[in-house]
Design a protein around this motif. Sequence first.
Motif, short mmCIF file in Angstrom:
data_model
loop_
_atom_site.label_atom_id
_atom_site.label_comp_id
_atom_site.label_asym_id
_atom_site.label_seq_id
_atom_site.Cartn_x
_atom_site.Cartn_y
_atom_site.Cartn_z
N LEU A 385 86.61 7.24 -48.04
CA LEU A 385 85.69 8.14 -47.33
C LEU A 385 86.25 8.37 -45.93
N THR A 386 86.86 9.51 -45.71
CA THR A 386 87.54 9.74 -44.44
C THR A 386 86.74 10.64 -43.53
N GLY A 387 85.44 10.77 -43.75
CA GLY A 387 84.62 11.57 -42.88
C GLY A 387 84.55 13.02 -43.27
N ASP A 388 85.18 13.41 -44.40
CA ASP A 388 85.22 14.81 -44.80
C ASP A 388 84.02 15.21 -45.66
N TYR A 389 82.84 14.72 -45.31
CA TYR A 389 81.63 15.23 -45.95
C TYR A 389 81.36 16.60 -45.34
N VAL A 390 81.39 17.63 -46.17
CA VAL A 390 81.16 18.97 -45.66
C VAL A 390 79.71 19.41 -45.81
N ALA A 391 78.93 18.64 -46.58
CA ALA A 391 77.50 18.92 -46.72
C ALA A 391 76.79 17.67 -47.21
#
Length: 598
Positions: A385-391
Amino acid sequence: MRRALIAGVSTMLVAAGGVAVAEVVSPNPATSPSFNGPIYAVAYRGGTVYVGGSFTNANVNGKNVARSRLAAFDARTGALLPWAPSADANVRALAVDGRTVYAAGDFHTINGDIRDALAGVDAISGQTTRMRHAVLGQPDALVTGAGRLYLAGRIVSVDGVPRDNLAAFSLATGALDWDWAPSADDRVNALAFTSDRVYLGGSFHQIDGMRSSLRLSAVDPVDGVLDKGFLPKPVSQVFALAADDSGVYAALGGQGGRAIAYTKGGATRWTRVFDGDAQAIAELGGVTYVGGHFDRACTTSNNGIKGTCTDGSVPRGKLAAVDSQGNLLDWSPKANGVAGTRQLAVSPALGAVSAVGDFTTVGGLIRKRYAQFDGATTFLEKDTLTGDYVASYNFDTTIADGTFDDGSGHGHLLRAMLRNGSKITLTAHGTGQALTFPPKCTGAACPRLVLQAADTPDLNPGTKPLRYGANVLLAPAETASGENVLQKGYSTGGGQYKLQVDGVSGKPSCGMSGLGEKALHLARSRQSIADGKWHTVECRRTGPTLSILVDGQMQASAAVPATLSVSSTRPFSVGGKGAGADNDQFHGSIDDVWIHIG
């Protein structure tokens, strides 16, 4: 309810300096002796490697040195050590405890001393210990723990005492343990020990008469009582096992081969499929190493006649590595031969992996029957989990205005589209709220509710790795021909990705299609979620593979073109694909919707 999860991810990333990494050993084999016959067993003791097999010579720098089915060498330098006990027939298993190396196999003598199929050998001098038994049958596996040496194979008796393919001995005295006597109705090929279990793997169908305990079971280390709560039921014979605190890893044969990770409860964590038997398995630092006589790793969990990968494959000559989420790693040493790799061993202290078997070259280098891999290198786990939650949406709003904020910080506000008297209904879920959609109904006048966020480029993954999912609650009476949980795009106009629940059976599926592609690639779960209980459902696209997970367990995977790209100008929708009459309306409750790209 997603807010707590996102906060937890941030904590992990800060602690890890922004990325989460793991280590895999070098695919280039270290310097080591070669042997003139197959090696069946390998074990570490500190900086020393012990091997057993059917060889009669070791070769060091072009010079043959007599070694009769047992040998030892320095793990750091590859130098052959003077340890040279002599077995008169094959050695099939090794285990180490303290200063003793335990060997089992087809032999009748060690150093001329009568030791029928089982022996203890001093790890320094090579002399046999006082341990002496008459084992009727063929031993295949050894493991130590809880003050005992455990033996498995096709065992009939020990010293005339009946044993059904399993036995244990005291490490202190060498005596047969009369109390530890579980019964397997067929061969036990493999053992693995943890503090509270001895795992058993093989071709058996029952342990202690329990039918559902076939091929892989767990028993108590002290009294041998079967753990009836551990029932993984693998589909084919188990050849090798490894275990840690999270569960057990199994190497299977059958149609092709499989490496499977199970939880301590027996649920499948992940599965990797190969075009030949997986015969060896070991875990080191979060990476699972697999060996066998396979030549290719399948890109999905599907294979056909003679193990052929039906949905695509990549070369993996006799050796492969898998990360903690079940993703196949690029590690590929390329061993040769037919039988290939027979056993693996790891040394956490040295950060090393040893492979033994029938191969003669590894990566084009001469490595006859033994190879060691060390020199760990760092890689970013594909599931990191590299922080790339887009929603991200948790529906824990206190303002009933028909909008729901995006918890990822990207500003993708969801707006409710209400038709035919539909309304916003929020229900309790855990410590927060979930959104409940209109009940099942037929006809153009049925209430409809769909949430939509305006299209922005960061919701399009292109060809990047993609993960998305939601928590879903659906009763048996709420299923329909098709119900959309979430969707971005359509099959025309840039491609799509979606999560839906299919048919009256209530089985979820993940779907993707690419730019200019009319076909929809589907990974459909074998497990229904229409049982009135909450379930987490996740879709993963990594390269040429699309997978679906239910409650954290891999359910199915499907091949997709590695070049598949989604770049759609359509809005992102939750609960249906639109507000029209044929919108694949969802009829249960949804919480914790999320999308992760990269």
